[in-house]
Design an enzyme around this catalytic site. Structure first.
Site, mmCIF file in Angstrom:
data_model
loop_
_atom_site.group_PDB
_atom_site.id
_atom_site.type_symbol
_atom_site.label_atom_id
_atom_site.label_comp_id
_atom_site.label_asym_id
_atom_site.label_seq_id
_atom_site.Cartn_x
_atom_site.Cartn_y
_atom_site.Cartn_z
ATOM 1 N N THR A 74 26.639 -43.094 -30.979
ATOM 2 C CA THR A 74 25.237 -42.696 -30.838
ATOM 3 C C THR A 74 24.504 -42.598 -32.169
ATOM 4 O O THR A 74 23.500 -43.278 -32.395
ATOM 5 C CB THR A 74 25.150 -41.363 -30.084
ATOM 6 O OG1 THR A 74 25.644 -41.562 -28.753
ATOM 7 C CG2 THR A 74 23.710 -40.858 -30.015
ATOM 8 N N ASN A 95 29.631 -40.101 -35.446
ATOM 9 C CA ASN A 95 28.871 -39.023 -34.803
ATOM 10 C C ASN A 95 29.175 -37.669 -35.414
ATOM 11 O O ASN A 95 28.363 -36.743 -35.324
ATOM 12 C CB ASN A 95 29.200 -38.959 -33.306
ATOM 13 C CG ASN A 95 28.381 -39.922 -32.485
ATOM 14 O OD1 ASN A 95 27.439 -40.539 -32.977
ATOM 15 N ND2 ASN A 95 28.734 -40.048 -31.215
ATOM 16 N N ASP A 198 24.054 -41.877 -20.698
ATOM 17 C CA ASP A 198 25.305 -41.750 -21.446
ATOM 18 C C ASP A 198 26.184 -40.623 -20.913
ATOM 19 O O ASP A 198 27.370 -40.836 -20.638
ATOM 20 C CB ASP A 198 24.996 -41.509 -22.924
ATOM 21 C CG ASP A 198 26.245 -41.428 -23.784
ATOM 22 O OD1 ASP A 198 26.840 -42.481 -24.071
ATOM 23 O OD2 ASP A 198 26.630 -40.304 -24.166
ATOM 24 N N ASP A 245 21.344 -47.353 -27.621
ATOM 25 C CA ASP A 245 22.236 -47.442 -28.773
ATOM 26 C C ASP A 245 23.469 -48.301 -28.515
ATOM 27 O O ASP A 245 23.967 -48.977 -29.415
ATOM 28 C CB ASP A 245 22.666 -46.043 -29.229
ATOM 29 C CG ASP A 245 23.110 -45.151 -28.073
ATOM 30 O OD1 ASP A 245 23.042 -45.584 -26.901
ATOM 31 O OD2 ASP A 245 23.506 -43.997 -28.339
#
Length: 439
Positions: A74, A95, A198, A245
């Site tokens: 992400t 992340n 997501d 993304d």
């Protein structure tokens, strides 16, 4: 001094003035809204009715799919969109914030607020636009709530640690806030982030009914957003880009499919100084002094679905490993396989982070507005090029980046305005390239 040398000297004097980032005089530019629905795989609209996304494609531009940067996480992929840089060049490589010296590792939400993780040399589009006289906003977009070289985004919102990403009522309220930023605060650029589909894809898997229902919610929100643009009389002055993304794939959970470090023969964590495992299909290790070759030799053939590399040997096509934050050993697993470290703690039904050439990692791109052609479907492209497109739409001069301004140019209507400064930089760079060969 020869004629070519004179021209080169003039170009060298003018060019720095064009790229210093100071406010510039420009014609009235259209505003821009970049919307990201996290984890929206490229084909999620093929098993669900999505009338609003479909109408957006009919009235604007649709890509067959978009290839995200590697690693398909992400924060790294979102930062590529707003910097135009591959991940090894913008430095947000994971992340999670991590420090290999003191072994600190912070989760995703905490990392969103770690200024030094994001502000490591790359200037995102919010700051570039502000330095050229525009106001910008970031609503939940990763990287949008920290400062860059001491400068904050004009308007910003950050979600809390326990934020409910699924609340459709809140989604609409967020859209309403963004519309006010455009109409009441005269903001020119906003990046708006939604954490779905997501979260649902992780929990239930990308082939689940729950994911399909969430895509319907996304589509309803796209409809609400476009209606809001009309209600606020922004249709003729606002360009809208909807993207994501990365994609999502189903996790293999059979015992024979598990990639488990704690079961690898001859491997021991006593040989490891620092580890970052148990995060989907990606891992990083720093062996203790003198143990690199031993650890590498044990791991490189430890599992047929695991790909382990020394940093200098990691495939260059990923544009990932050439960064000081990358450890001496790094690895990824094949599509559908996740990496378990000391114990098995990953139980998601869906996951990302895999090779960006895997089709399940591809994502969407839609665009509509006064600058975009209508009813155009374009061939796939890399997400690294979106930044140059956005700079062009805003009429601002981009920072150095890895994208190319010509890749997405065919999406735009003929006569879509570029700032004079942007044109001048392109012309002068051409002059410099040509003259450098003869001077």
């Amino acid at each position: 001094m020869g004629h070519s040398a004179v021209l080169l000297s003039v170009a060298l004097v003018i060019l720095p003035a064009c790229v210093t980032g100071g406010p510039v005089q420009r014609q009235q530019q259209h505003k821009l809204l970049l919307v990201s629905f996290d984890g929206f795989r490229w084909n999620y609209d093929q098993d669900v009715e999505t009338p609003n996304l479909d109408s957006m494609a009919q009235e604007g531009v649709k890509a067959r799919y978009m290839t995200p940067a590697f690693v398909t996480m992400t924060s790294p992929c979102h930062f590529t969109l707003v910097t135009g840089k591959y991940i090894e060049n913008h430095g947000v490589v994971h992340n999670m914030f991590y420090n290999t010296t003191n072994k600190v590792r912070l989760p995703y939400h905490a990392t969103l607020g770690i200024q030094r993780w994001w502000d490591n040399g790359s200037i995102p589009i919010w700051i570039t636009a502000q330095r050229q006289g525009l106001k910008t906003g970031s609503f939940f977009y990763p990287g949008g709530n920290v400062t860059y070289q001491g400068e904050a985004v004009t308007m910003s919102r950050k979600e809390g640690v326990l934020h409910n990403y699924k609340n459709e009522t809140e989604w609409r309220a967020n859209v309403d806030t963004v519309m006010k930023w455009f109409t009441e605060e005269d903001v020119s650029l906003v990046t708006l982030y939604f954490g779905e589909p997501d979260s649902t894809g992780h929990k239930y898997g990308p082939e689940s009914q729950e994911r399909k229902d969430m895509v319907k919610q996304v589509d309803r929100t796209v409809g609400y957003l476009r209606d809001s643009i009309k209600r606020h009389h922004l249709t003729d002055s606002l360009n809208l880009i909807i993207t994501s993304d990365h994609g999502m794939t189903t996790v293999n959970k059979k015992a024979s499919d598990l990639v488990e470090f704690h079961k690898f023969p001859n491997f021991t964590f006593r040989d490891i100084e620092f580890e970052l495992l148990d995060y989907g299909p990606n891992g990083m290790l720093i062996p203790k002094e003198g143990m690199l070759e031993k650890v590498y030799s044990v791991l490189k053939d430890a599992h047929p679905r695991l790909h382990v590399y020394k940093k200098e040997d990691f495939p260059k096509t990923f544009h990932y490993a050439n960064n000081p934050r990358i450890t001496s050993l790094l690895m990824y697993s094949d599509l559908g396989y996740v990496i378990h470290g000391r114990v098995n703690v990953q139980f998601n039904s869906g996951e990302h982070g895999f090779d960006n050439q895997d089709m399940d990692m591809k994502t969407i791109f839609r665009a509509v507005g006064p600058s975009f052609k209508a009813g155009l479907e374009v061939e796939p492209f890399e997400s690294v090029h979106v930044y140059e497109l956005m700079c062009q739409l805003l009429g601002i001069v981009p920072e150095p980046n890895d994208g190319h301004p010509g890749v997405l140019q065919p999406m735009l209507r003929s006569g879509s305005p570029l700032s004079r400064q942007h044109h001048l930089v392109v012309v002068l760079m051409g002059i410099l390239t040509g003259l450098a060969k003869v001077v």
